[in-house]
Each structure stands twice: as structure tokens, then as C-alpha cells.
Design an enzyme around this catalytic site. Structure first.
Site, PDB file in Angstrom:
ATOM      1  N   ARG A  24       7.922  18.834 -22.206  1.00  0.00           N
ATOM      2  CA  ARG A  24       9.091  19.685 -22.371  1.00  0.00           C
ATOM      3  C   ARG A  24       9.549  19.578 -23.819  1.00  0.00           C
ATOM      4  O   ARG A  24       9.427  18.502 -24.427  1.00  0.00           O
ATOM      5  CB  ARG A  24      10.248  19.220 -21.459  1.00  0.00           C
ATOM      6  CG  ARG A  24      10.067  19.501 -19.986  1.00  0.00           C
ATOM      7  CD  ARG A  24      10.189  20.998 -19.657  1.00  0.00           C
ATOM      8  NE  ARG A  24      10.111  21.262 -18.233  1.00  0.00           N
ATOM      9  CZ  ARG A  24       9.017  21.614 -17.575  1.00  0.00           C
ATOM     10  NH1 ARG A  24       7.872  21.760 -18.222  1.00  0.00           N
ATOM     11  NH2 ARG A  24       9.048  21.847 -16.275  1.00  0.00           N
ATOM     12  N   GLU A  39      12.955  28.722 -24.685  1.00  0.00           N
ATOM     13  CA  GLU A  39      11.759  29.541 -24.433  1.00  0.00           C
ATOM     14  C   GLU A  39      12.203  30.916 -23.944  1.00  0.00           C
ATOM     15  O   GLU A  39      13.127  30.979 -23.123  1.00  0.00           O
ATOM     16  CB  GLU A  39      10.873  28.867 -23.381  1.00  0.00           C
ATOM     17  CG  GLU A  39      10.291  27.555 -23.893  1.00  0.00           C
ATOM     18  CD  GLU A  39       9.393  26.850 -22.878  1.00  0.00           C
ATOM     19  OE1 GLU A  39       9.088  27.441 -21.815  1.00  0.00           O
ATOM     20  OE2 GLU A  39       9.009  25.708 -23.148  1.00  0.00           O
ATOM     21  N   HIS A  64       3.933  28.225 -23.310  1.00  0.00           N
ATOM     22  CA  HIS A  64       4.100  27.486 -22.056  1.00  0.00           C
ATOM     23  C   HIS A  64       3.017  27.879 -21.026  1.00  0.00           C
ATOM     24  O   HIS A  64       3.316  28.354 -19.924  1.00  0.00           O
ATOM     25  CB  HIS A  64       5.504  27.718 -21.469  1.00  0.00           C
ATOM     26  CG  HIS A  64       5.935  26.609 -20.552  1.00  0.00           C
ATOM     27  ND1 HIS A  64       7.224  26.139 -20.485  1.00  0.00           N
ATOM     28  CD2 HIS A  64       5.248  25.878 -19.647  1.00  0.00           C
ATOM     29  CE1 HIS A  64       7.303  25.176 -19.589  1.00  0.00           C
ATOM     30  NE2 HIS A  64       6.106  24.988 -19.067  1.00  0.00           N
TER      31      HIS A  64
HETATM   32  C1  GLV Z   1       5.363  23.392 -15.915  1.00  0.00           C
HETATM   33  O1  GLV Z   1       5.940  23.387 -16.946  1.00  0.00           O
HETATM   34  C2  GLV Z   1       5.692  22.590 -14.770  1.00  0.00           C
HETATM   35  O2  GLV Z   1       6.676  21.845 -14.826  1.00  0.00           O
HETATM   36  O3  GLV Z   1       4.996  22.686 -13.764  1.00  0.00           O
END
Ligand code: GLV
Length: 313
Positions: free
Chosen positions: A228, A257, A276
Site C-alpha cells: 500500500r 489512487e 495497482h
Molecule cells: C489488493 O490490493 C488487495 O488488497 O487484494
């Protein structure tokens, strides 16, 4: 735990319609209601027994929701900053996330050691400019997080002949890592790392973990963040790139994001940005994880995918 009966499922994930179709095909007794952040009404949480979501904040306090299932592995956006109600169970989807993120990390590491971007640029310019690729083999990957994602990443680096050091709260030996260090040793350990890979959940303990102090210990390290944005201090990263302590950064996750157009990261030499995508959860994985947890809850058993809201993972 007492068995609970779930009938009304509120889904606010981006792929809500596909998830609702998946669930309806397998459990026709479930009534699924799909909402987006803009179509969610105040009465939805009063109607629902369960919520399936990745990030959309839904007020749980005073609602009839007794179970929240995260369509992702990271639950930070669902936990938010308010206290999690004791009576609400939180479960999550892990799926094949670790394997996907591991390929992402290895792929980007190899792109760098094989100088793939440089050779693309040279080819476009019609330039014949030999630079010898370096071997990934023999390098050291320091991986923050020794859970299923960190372990999957370690397995792939190990398979390519790298040393792997995990960083965890306890520092206890954990296969497949060659070594595991407690998080207190992170700043010292980082000097050994060619690759500093962030694969831990975002919690109050990991927020800003990789900041000025840790990055000051880097000696020509490439930072890869698949966790993150909140784990990594962007300003400190930009400074470390500037001084050469960090020689590259592969970033899949950001504080905000989509990454805002005015972020200096877009234009910083040595930074690779992806939107992402390193560990996308598939609808079937989220659906299966939901149904498995449902079976447990309906028979009064604690689901293995349950998260401790106080710990944050
Ligand atoms: C993706 O970012 C997740 O947390 O699965």
C-alpha cells in the site's frame, strides 16, 4: 461462535454485478444488492446482513450488517480510522494474489537486470550500444512481510538464486525465507538489500515504515512496493532517489489512487509506475472466498480467512 444466517448481501465492489451473478448461480437463497459509492443509500446498510466490498466506506454502526467480506487481501480501506464494531466479523480474499505479486516483482527485477527498457530505447533510436546485463542470481531481496504474499515473493526470488531476508514483527524463522529479521532491525538490514520489497498490510504499525531512516540505510537499492502507498514515505523516496541511495523504484500502489497527474513520481528518473495491477483479485476468487467463509459462519465456525480488526490483517 454462534451460527449466523445471511440472506441479504450488499455488494459495493467495482465488479459488483459479476460478483452478484457468481453468487446467485451458487446460492439462489442469497439476495444480492449491488451499489456504487454514488448509488449507495442510507437504507442499504439497514437492509443488509453482509457487505462485500474492497474500499467503499459503509457505516456499520447501527446497521444490520454482521459480516464484511473484503474482495481484496488488504483490508485497510475497510477498517478506516473508526473503531470496528465487535459484533461484525471481517474476512478477506487472498486467492492467487501472492503468486501474481511474485511474478510482478520478479518480472520488474529482471527487466532492470536485463536492462530491457534501455534496449527498447536503443532499438527505437536504431542504436547498437552493448551494455552487459547483470545477473539477478546472487542478489538479495529484503521482503517486508512474511505472510502468504511475502512468502510467495521469496519463493520466486529463491528459485532464481537470490538470498531472501524476510522482515516481520516477531523475526521468527519462516520458510521459505533464508533469514527473517524483526522489524526493529529493518534499518540495519536494508544495507544488504539489492531489492527492498514491501509486501506487508497497511496498519498503524506499518504506516510510514519505509521513510527517511530506513531509506538512509539503502546502498543502491531498488524499492518495489506492491503493498500500500501508506507504507512508503514518497518525499523520503524522492530524496533517496536523488542521492542515489535508492537507484530505482517500482510502484504499484500510492497514497492516492489514481496517482494524481501532478505527482512528481510520474516524472522522476528511475521510477516505474503501474496502476495497482500487481495483485488483482479475480471475481471467482472473491466469490469462492465469500462462499467458503459463509459456510463457516452458517455452521458457527470461525472462518480461516477472518481478519483481526485490531491487528489489521
Ligand atoms: C489488493 O490490493 C488487495 O488488497 O487484494
Amino acid at each position: 461462535m454462534p451460527a449466523i444466517r445471511i440472506r441479504h448481501v450488499l455488494i459495493t465492489d467495482d465488479r459488483g454485478d459479476a460478483l452478484a451473478t457468481y453468487l446467485a448461480a451458487r446460492r439462489s437463497d442469497l439476495d444480492c444488492r449491488v451499489r456504487t459509492a454514488s448509488t449507495l443509500t442510507e437504507s442499504d446498510p439497514q437492509w443488509a446482513d453482509a457487505l462485500v466490498a474492497f474500499a467503499t466506506p459503509v457505516a456499520l454502526k447501527g446497521s444490520s450488517i454482521r459480516w464484511v467480506h473484503s474482495t481484496g487481501a488488504g483490508v485497510d480501506a475497510l477498517l478506516g480510522t473508526t473503531r470496528w464494531p465487535d459484533q461484525v466479523t471481517l474476512t478477506r480474499t487472498t486467492g492467487a494474489l501472492g503468486a501474481r505479486m511474485a511474478e510482478y516483482c520478479v518480472g520488474h527485477a529482471l527487466a532492470m537486470t536485463q536492462r530491457i527498457r534501455q534496449f527498447h530505447r536503443d532499438q527505437r533510436a536504431g542504436r547498437w550500444a552493448p551494455i552487459e546485463p547483470v545477473m539477478l542470481k546472487g542478489t538479495t531481496a529484503l521482503i517486508i512481510g512474511t505472510g502468504s504474499v511475502g512468502s510467495a515473493i521469496a519463493t520466486q526470488f529463491d528459485a532464481l538464486g537470490c538470498s531472501t531476508i524476510g522482515v516481520s514483527r516477531s523475526g521468527l524463522p519462516t520458510p521459505p525465507f533464508n533469514h527473517v529479521h524483526p522489524v526493529e532491525r529493518l534499518t540495519n538490514s536494508v544495507s544488504e538489500a539489492h531489492w527492498l520489497i514491501l509486501a506487508a498490510p497497511l496498519t498503524h504499525e506499518t504506516r510510514g515504515l519505509v521513510g527517511v531512516t530506513v531509506l538512509a540505510g539503502c546502498q543502491g537499492t531498488v524499492v518495489i512496493n506492491v503493498a500500500r502507498g501508506g507504507l512508503l514515505d514518497t518525499t523520503a523516496l524522492l530524496d533517496a532517489l536523488d542521492t542515489g541511495r535508492v537507484t530505482g523504484a517500482v510502484l504499484d500502489v500510492f497514497d492516492t489512487e489514481p496517482l494524481p497527474a501532478d505527482s512528481p513520481l510520474w516524472r522522476t528518473q528511475g521510477v516505474v509506475i503501474t496502476p495497482h495491477v500487481a495483485g488483482v483479485t479475480h471475481v471467482e476468487e472473491a466469490g469462492t472466498a465469500f462462499l467458503t467463509a459463509l459456510t463457516h459462519l452458517e455452521s458457527g465456525r470461525w472462518p480461516p480467512s477472518a481478519v483481526d480488526p485490531n491487528r489489521g490483517y
